[in-house]
Write an enzyme that holds these catalytic residues in place. Sequence first.
Site, PDB file in Angstrom:
ATOM      1  N   ALA A 158     -56.567  51.114  46.010  1.00 55.44           N
ATOM      2  CA  ALA A 158     -56.389  50.860  47.363  1.00 55.44           C
ATOM      3  C   ALA A 158     -54.814  51.562  47.497  1.00 55.44           C
ATOM      4  O   ALA A 158     -53.480  50.480  48.304  1.00 55.44           O
ATOM      5  CB  ALA A 158     -56.665  50.028  48.497  1.00 55.44           C
ATOM      6  N   ALA A 159     -54.754  52.306  47.040  1.00 52.92           N
ATOM      7  CA  ALA A 159     -53.143  52.890  46.964  1.00 52.92           C
ATOM      8  C   ALA A 159     -51.727  53.426  47.444  1.00 52.92           C
ATOM      9  O   ALA A 159     -50.818  52.764  47.277  1.00 52.92           O
ATOM     10  CB  ALA A 159     -53.021  54.133  45.746  1.00 52.92           C
ATOM     11  N   ALA A 160     -52.441  53.767  48.935  1.00 55.50           N
ATOM     12  CA  ALA A 160     -51.590  54.208  49.604  1.00 55.50           C
ATOM     13  C   ALA A 160     -50.270  53.623  50.738  1.00 55.50           C
ATOM     14  O   ALA A 160     -51.958  52.422  50.508  1.00 55.50           O
ATOM     15  CB  ALA A 160     -51.966  55.309  50.231  1.00 55.50           C
ATOM     16  N   PRO A 161     -49.427  53.697  51.191  1.00 52.10           N
ATOM     17  CA  PRO A 161     -49.085  54.311  51.115  1.00 52.10           C
ATOM     18  C   PRO A 161     -48.156  54.450  49.760  1.00 52.10           C
ATOM     19  O   PRO A 161     -47.209  55.211  49.565  1.00 52.10           O
ATOM     20  CB  PRO A 161     -47.774  54.389  52.194  1.00 52.10           C
ATOM     21  N   GLY A 162     -48.125  53.916  49.070  1.00 52.49           N
ATOM     22  CA  GLY A 162     -47.758  54.138  47.166  1.00 52.49           C
ATOM     23  C   GLY A 162     -46.559  52.763  46.750  1.00 52.49           C
ATOM     24  O   GLY A 162     -45.951  53.048  45.635  1.00 52.49           O
ATOM     25  N   GLY A 163     -46.783  51.907  46.940  1.00 50.29           N
ATOM     26  CA  GLY A 163     -45.395  50.748  46.818  1.00 50.29           C
ATOM     27  C   GLY A 163     -45.263  50.388  46.064  1.00 50.29           C
ATOM     28  O   GLY A 163     -44.519  50.314  45.019  1.00 50.29           O
ATOM     29  N   LYS A 164     -47.019  49.949  45.345  1.00 50.97           N
ATOM     30  CA  LYS A 164     -46.737  49.725  44.355  1.00 50.97           C
ATOM     31  C   LYS A 164     -46.964  51.157  43.075  1.00 50.97           C
ATOM     32  O   LYS A 164     -47.304  50.110  42.245  1.00 50.97           O
ATOM     33  CB  LYS A 164     -48.455  48.753  44.280  1.00 50.97           C
ATOM     34  N   ASP A 228     -54.914  45.783  45.623  1.00 54.04           N
ATOM     35  CA  ASP A 228     -54.314  45.487  47.142  1.00 54.04           C
ATOM     36  C   ASP A 228     -54.889  46.214  48.217  1.00 54.04           C
ATOM     37  O   ASP A 228     -54.841  46.851  48.536  1.00 54.04           O
ATOM     38  CB  ASP A 228     -52.504  46.210  47.436  1.00 54.04           C
ATOM     39  N   CYS A 281     -52.485  40.485  51.897  1.00 59.69           N
ATOM     40  CA  CYS A 281     -51.626  40.154  52.336  1.00 59.69           C
ATOM     41  C   CYS A 281     -52.444  39.298  53.660  1.00 59.69           C
ATOM     42  O   CYS A 281     -52.028  39.601  55.051  1.00 59.69           O
ATOM     43  CB  CYS A 281     -50.156  41.438  53.221  1.00 59.69           C
TER      44      CYS A 281
END
Length: 353
Positions: A158-164, A228, A281
């Site tokens: 669940a990658a977007a928007p890309g923080g991790k 995430d 979160c």
Amino acid sequence: MDPGIYSGLKVEAVSTASREFMGEDKYIASIKPSRIAERMAREAGYSPVLVEKYIQILGDEEEAREIIKWNDKPLPETIRCNDFLIPCSELESMLSQKGFTLSRIPWLPHGIEVLEQPIRVGATHEYMQGLYYIQDPGSMLVAYLLGAEPGEVVLDMAAAPGGKSTHIQQLSRDSTTLVAVDISRRRMRALRSHMQRMGFRSYVALRADSRMLTSIAGAGWADKVLLDAPSTGEGIIRKDPERRRSRSQLDVLKVHYLQLELLYTAVDLARPGAPILYAACSTSPEEGELVISRLLRLRSDVEVETLEAPIGSPGVETYLGMEMEGEVRKCLRLWPHRHGTEGFFICRLKRKG
């Protein structure tokens, strides 16, 4: 992300097991707030059920009051220095010369708190050049705990928007093969933009429902998996006060099953022996310990690993009279009033074999 963007696709094993969990779910959905919780909720503008959950989880009315008090404090503005492009000391010097007042976060190697900003931290040339990413402290912790190594195939489900995703590539010096998947077209555009802005090239971006990945790419191929998970966002009340009363227990349970389906799929995608890092979160055990507990009830090929983290509290072992399966105490909880972060849950699993 709004979990509602996910379609009605079901993971069969989880869908079948939901009948077994029906009794627990009815109990969870019908939590009766105590008079104390009702009064505290009226005073603070919260959902009475959420306040009752604080009391149940923390085991103490006074500590529940403390988290409510802390949730009224704005979350500090924090950035993650991108030392793939610049030493953090140089970035600090550049921003200080522009009038920013900064403070290093001692438990995050690349974390910097912005105490004063003459202009928005997202509007500087340094930001546009990819020298930092605006990210909350709890979220920064995730990539360190995943521990991706150069040469590995890493899946971010669940990658977007890309923080991790950008952090994984930063820590590996852009030397993992990162498969970044997300269901949202808009957020995937943001991910690609951040990857380009921050100088990372060794990745594949795929817009898809991650529950379909075994059909798309097969099983057992990822050296490390990060999930995430989409959540209710109950952990970010400090950023979005509306969340103190906007989610019902039925909403929470709906998200719980989406998280469980995604995590079940994550185990399928991991190669034998590979770690899977799950994060959400949220302060709700329904989105943390209960997801892990039910996964362990559904699968015998996964176990909880101990997390070596600089801060955090152990996972919740008992909730609403229910004993969690497995060693959820090894999981990690971040609390606003204890750790100064957003509310966050992190657990590291391993596929056996």
